[in-house]
Motif scaffolding. Structure first.
Motif, PDB file in Angstrom:
ATOM      1  N   THR A 147       0.821  -1.209   0.000  1.00  0.00           N
ATOM      2  CA  THR A 147       0.000   0.000   0.000  1.00  0.00           C
ATOM      3  C   THR A 147       0.861   1.267   0.000  1.00  0.00           C
ATOM      4  OG1 THR A 147      -0.155  -0.057   2.420  1.00  0.00           O
ATOM      5  CG2 THR A 147      -1.910  -1.149   1.173  1.00  0.00           C
ATOM      6  N   ILE A 148       2.133   1.134  -0.329  1.00  0.00           N
ATOM      7  CA  ILE A 148       3.021   2.292  -0.399  1.00  0.00           C
ATOM      8  C   ILE A 148       2.470   3.305  -1.389  1.00  0.00           C
ATOM      9  CG2 ILE A 148       5.321   3.079  -1.087  1.00  0.00           C
ATOM     10  CD1 ILE A 148       6.405   0.406  -0.095  1.00  0.00           C
ATOM     11  N   GLY A 149       2.433   4.552  -0.961  1.00  0.00           N
ATOM     12  CA  GLY A 149       1.959   5.608  -1.848  1.00  0.00           C
ATOM     13  C   GLY A 149       0.465   5.807  -1.838  1.00  0.00           C
ATOM     14  N   SER A 150      -0.269   5.032  -1.021  1.00  0.00           N
ATOM     15  CA  SER A 150      -1.723   5.180  -0.961  1.00  0.00           C
ATOM     16  C   SER A 150      -2.142   5.641   0.426  1.00  0.00           C
ATOM     17  CB  SER A 150      -2.423   3.864  -1.293  1.00  0.00           C
ATOM     18  OG  SER A 150      -2.224   2.905  -0.260  1.00  0.00           O
ATOM     19  N   THR A 151      -3.370   6.129   0.501  1.00  0.00           N
ATOM     20  CA  THR A 151      -3.958   6.509   1.778  1.00  0.00           C
ATOM     21  C   THR A 151      -5.293   5.801   1.920  1.00  0.00           C
ATOM     22  OG1 THR A 151      -4.991   8.455   0.763  1.00  0.00           O
ATOM     23  CG2 THR A 151      -2.856   8.770   1.833  1.00  0.00           C
ATOM     24  N   PRO A 152      -5.713   5.488   3.142  1.00  0.00           N
ATOM     25  CA  PRO A 152      -6.995   4.810   3.308  1.00  0.00           C
ATOM     26  C   PRO A 152      -8.166   5.728   2.978  1.00  0.00           C
ATOM     27  CG  PRO A 152      -6.037   5.357   5.440  1.00  0.00           C
ATOM     28  CD  PRO A 152      -4.997   5.674   4.412  1.00  0.00           C
ATOM     29  N   GLY A 153      -9.165   5.174   2.304  1.00  0.00           N
ATOM     30  CA  GLY A 153     -10.387   5.902   2.009  1.00  0.00           C
ATOM     31  C   GLY A 153     -11.565   5.249   2.697  1.00  0.00           C
ATOM     32  N   ALA A 154     -12.757   5.713   2.371  1.00  0.00           N
ATOM     33  CA  ALA A 154     -13.968   5.191   3.010  1.00  0.00           C
ATOM     34  C   ALA A 154     -14.250   3.764   2.543  1.00  0.00           C
ATOM     35  CB  ALA A 154     -15.157   6.097   2.675  1.00  0.00           C
ATOM     36  N   ASN A 155     -14.824   2.981   3.442  1.00  0.00           N
ATOM     37  CA  ASN A 155     -15.350   1.657   3.113  1.00  0.00           C
ATOM     38  C   ASN A 155     -14.286   0.725   2.532  1.00  0.00           C
ATOM     39  OD1 ASN A 155     -17.466  -0.165   3.147  1.00  0.00           O
ATOM     40  ND2 ASN A 155     -18.196   0.390   1.096  1.00  0.00           N
ATOM     41  N   GLY A 156     -13.078   0.812   3.061  1.00  0.00           N
ATOM     42  CA  GLY A 156     -12.038  -0.130   2.669  1.00  0.00           C
ATOM     43  C   GLY A 156     -11.268   0.220   1.411  1.00  0.00           C
ATOM     44  N   THR A 157     -11.506   1.370   0.813  1.00  0.00           N
ATOM     45  CA  THR A 157     -10.785   1.744  -0.402  1.00  0.00           C
ATOM     46  C   THR A 157      -9.377   2.240  -0.056  1.00  0.00           C
ATOM     47  OG1 THR A 157     -11.627   4.025  -0.347  1.00  0.00           O
ATOM     48  CG2 THR A 157     -12.899   2.401  -1.604  1.00  0.00           C
ATOM     49  N   LEU A 209      -3.926   7.375 -17.404  1.00  0.00           N
ATOM     50  CA  LEU A 209      -3.290   7.826 -16.162  1.00  0.00           C
ATOM     51  C   LEU A 209      -2.626   9.184 -16.316  1.00  0.00           C
ATOM     52  CD1 LEU A 209      -1.732   4.503 -14.820  1.00  0.00           C
ATOM     53  CD2 LEU A 209      -3.876   5.598 -14.138  1.00  0.00           C
ATOM     54  N   ARG A 210      -2.325   9.574 -17.531  1.00  0.00           N
ATOM     55  CA  ARG A 210      -1.764  10.902 -17.755  1.00  0.00           C
ATOM     56  C   ARG A 210      -2.716  11.995 -17.265  1.00  0.00           C
ATOM     57  NH1 ARG A 210       0.123  11.408 -23.913  1.00  0.00           N
ATOM     58  NH2 ARG A 210       1.116  13.264 -23.068  1.00  0.00           N
ATOM     59  N   HIS A 211      -4.020  11.707 -17.303  1.00  0.00           N
ATOM     60  CA  HIS A 211      -5.035  12.706 -16.961  1.00  0.00           C
ATOM     61  C   HIS A 211      -5.711  12.416 -15.615  1.00  0.00           C
ATOM     62  CE1 HIS A 211      -4.551  13.922 -21.143  1.00  0.00           C
ATOM     63  NE2 HIS A 211      -4.801  12.677 -21.506  1.00  0.00           N
ATOM     64  N   THR A 212      -5.206  11.412 -14.896  1.00  0.00           N
ATOM     65  CA  THR A 212      -5.859  10.956 -13.674  1.00  0.00           C
ATOM     66  C   THR A 212      -5.223  11.589 -12.443  1.00  0.00           C
ATOM     67  OG1 THR A 212      -6.412   8.825 -14.698  1.00  0.00           O
ATOM     68  CG2 THR A 212      -6.439   8.922 -12.294  1.00  0.00           C
ATOM     69  N   ARG A 213      -6.067  12.172 -11.600  1.00  0.00           N
ATOM     70  CA  ARG A 213      -5.576  12.783 -10.370  1.00  0.00           C
ATOM     71  C   ARG A 213      -5.509  11.787  -9.222  1.00  0.00           C
ATOM     72  NH1 ARG A 213     -10.197  17.070  -9.958  1.00  0.00           N
ATOM     73  NH2 ARG A 213     -11.269  15.204 -10.751  1.00  0.00           N
ATOM     74  N   CYS A 214      -6.465  10.867  -9.185  1.00  0.00           N
ATOM     75  CA  CYS A 214      -6.547   9.923  -8.071  1.00  0.00           C
ATOM     76  C   CYS A 214      -7.227   8.645  -8.552  1.00  0.00           C
ATOM     77  CB  CYS A 214      -7.325  10.538  -6.911  1.00  0.00           C
ATOM     78  SG  CYS A 214      -7.636   9.425  -5.515  1.00  0.00           S
ATOM     79  N   VAL A 215      -6.695   7.494  -8.136  1.00  0.00           N
ATOM     80  CA  VAL A 215      -7.310   6.195  -8.407  1.00  0.00           C
ATOM     81  C   VAL A 215      -7.732   5.581  -7.083  1.00  0.00           C
ATOM     82  CG1 VAL A 215      -6.993   3.871  -9.336  1.00  0.00           C
ATOM     83  CG2 VAL A 215      -5.894   5.813 -10.464  1.00  0.00           C
ATOM     84  N   ALA A 216      -8.968   5.115  -7.011  1.00  0.00           N
ATOM     85  CA  ALA A 216      -9.453   4.408  -5.823  1.00  0.00           C
ATOM     86  C   ALA A 216      -9.482   2.914  -6.122  1.00  0.00           C
ATOM     87  CB  ALA A 216     -10.851   4.890  -5.445  1.00  0.00           C
ATOM     88  N   VAL A 217      -8.964   2.111  -5.212  1.00  0.00           N
ATOM     89  CA  VAL A 217      -8.987   0.660  -5.333  1.00  0.00           C
ATOM     90  C   VAL A 217      -9.904   0.128  -4.236  1.00  0.00           C
ATOM     91  CG1 VAL A 217      -7.638  -1.463  -5.248  1.00  0.00           C
ATOM     92  CG2 VAL A 217      -6.668   0.581  -6.316  1.00  0.00           C
ATOM     93  N   THR A 218     -10.961  -0.570  -4.628  1.00  0.00           N
ATOM     94  CA  THR A 218     -11.951  -1.035  -3.662  1.00  0.00           C
ATOM     95  C   THR A 218     -12.023  -2.561  -3.645  1.00  0.00           C
ATOM     96  OG1 THR A 218     -14.318  -0.993  -3.051  1.00  0.00           O
ATOM     97  CG2 THR A 218     -13.792  -0.820  -5.404  1.00  0.00           C
ATOM     98  N   PRO A 219     -12.282  -3.153  -2.485  1.00  0.00           N
ATOM     99  CA  PRO A 219     -12.457  -4.606  -2.413  1.00  0.00           C
ATOM    100  C   PRO A 219     -13.880  -5.041  -2.723  1.00  0.00           C
ATOM    101  CG  PRO A 219     -12.526  -3.691  -0.204  1.00  0.00           C
ATOM    102  CD  PRO A 219     -12.250  -2.528  -1.131  1.00  0.00           C
TER     103      PRO A 219
END
Length: 380
Positions: A147-157, A209-219
């Motif tokens: 999870t290096i480089g990521s931060t926790p989001g809502a509902n496990g993202t 990804l060139r135009h992406t500010r943030c990607v959320a990864v959800t389970p």
């Protein structure tokens, strides 16, 4: 609104099951609300890519029976062309893709919308894939524990605002599928799938990804992939593997040299003190500033591409065109990157001996090989 694009070609055996699953999930999503408190609405665009079976008539029936479904008939142009046709007609704020022989689990649309709205700057969200059929039946694609480089989001993202971290530490290069993601439509303003080539997904994701500010990864949610014995992976020969290698080398080069830093990358670079080359991606970091975690991730990334090169070598008896690991996989210099495939003598001279046609048992040009590494990454 979410636009779900389904390309259709020789699909009469699986189309009804696919559309039925999407509409059932759309019904479920309509019971949920988006971030603005509005019910989640979905439209389905069936793109008949000149299918020679009864699939075009089946598409017309679905459009006639359900007002959420529309159909576009076009001459055959391939998967990328069909997706691009759907993008041109899309009316939703969000875009999803479903292939004609796959399905989605109930709750996936709502989970995807929830994930992409978990942060105001989120432009893309990724959800799990479950594989059905074949020897990998029931196998679920689990995202990297790194999870290096990521931060926790809502509902496990997990939220990735550095595309460098998403690409290397979340190993996005190994699950660059179009169909287990939801996108804000603006990402496709200047991007389309490459027509006339196979393995279009790994060629397209780096451009997005060139135009992406943030990607959320959800389970949460699940794309149900059905193993296709007649698909590209099962039937891939040297031409198809060369196309995959070309896409991955393009991605390597693009993400290290040609991509303007996103806002997230600039913020991450400022926060951790790493200096990026002006006007380039945060992935292109001066060698001296790469820490051990990044070095380990780069090692894995290099070997991922190198394994594809080995597969091509075994199929075609061609010498590898990637530089050896000592040239680039241990802390990339901004001036060194894997070269594009070349037939030049200099490229052949840099080939690792273990993959030369004379040194590797598989490099006999017979066209017979086992894609064990390859198939575990690409589910086409």
């Amino acid at each position: 609104m979410v636009t779900i694009i389904i390309p259709v070609y020789k699909t009469e055996a699986t189309l009804d099951q696919c559309v039925r699953s999407v509409l059932a999930d759309a019904d479920h999503a309509a019971q949920s609300t988006d971030g603005a408190g509005r019910p989640i609405v979905a439209e389905v665009i069936l793109v008949d890519d000149g299918s020679p079976d009864h699939a075009p008539q089946m598409c017309d029936r679905w459009a006639r029976d359900d007002r959420r479904v529309s159909v576009i008939h076009r001459t055959n142009g391939g998967l990328s062309a069909a997706r691009n046709t759907g993008l041109d007609a899309a009316g939703g704020e969000y875009i999803m893709f479903v292939d004609f022989d796959d399905t989605i689990e109930t709750g996936t649309i709502a989970a995807a919308v929830s994930a992409i709205e978990s942060a105001t700057d989120c432009d893309m969200a990724e959800f799990p894939i479950m594989r059905t059929g074949g020897c990998h039946h029931g196998e679920t694609l689990s995202f990297a524990d790194d999870t290096i480089g990521s931060t926790p989001g809502a509902n496990g993202t997990r939220l990735y605002r550095s595309m460098r971290a998403y690409w290397l530490h979340a190993k996005a290069y190994a699950h660059s599928y179009a169909c287990n993601k939801i996108y804000r439509r603006h990402l496709f303003r200047d991007v389309r799938f490459p027509e006339g080539r196979v393995f279009e997904d790994p060629a397209t994701l780096p451009l997005l990804l060139r135009h992406t500010r943030c990607v959320a990864v959800t389970p949460h949610g699940s794309y149900i992939y059905r193993d296709n014995p007649d698909g590209i992976t099962s039937q891939a020969g040297s031409k198809e593997i060369a196309s995959l290698l070309d896409a991955d080398l393009d991605a390597w080069h693009l993400l290290q040299h040609d991509v303007p830093c996103s806002a997230g990358d600039r913020a991450a670079a400022s926060a951790d003190g790493k200096s990026s080359i002006p006007g380039s991606s945060h992935l292109c970091t001066a060698t001296s500033s790469i820490d051990e975690a990044d070095r380990a991730a780069l090692d894995l990334y290099y070997m991922y591409i190198f394994n594809i090169q080995v597969t091509l070598c075994r199929l075609s008896a061609q010498r590898p065109t990637m530089p050896p690991p000592t040239a680039c996989h241990r802390g990339l210099s901004p001036h060194v990157s894997p070269s594009k495939p070349s037939s030049s003598a200099s490229s052949a001279q840099t080939a690792p001996a273990a993959c030369s046609p004379t040194a590797s048992p598989g490099c006999d040009g017979s066209g017979q090989t086992t894609f064990s590494f390859f198939q575990n990454r690409y589910f086409y």
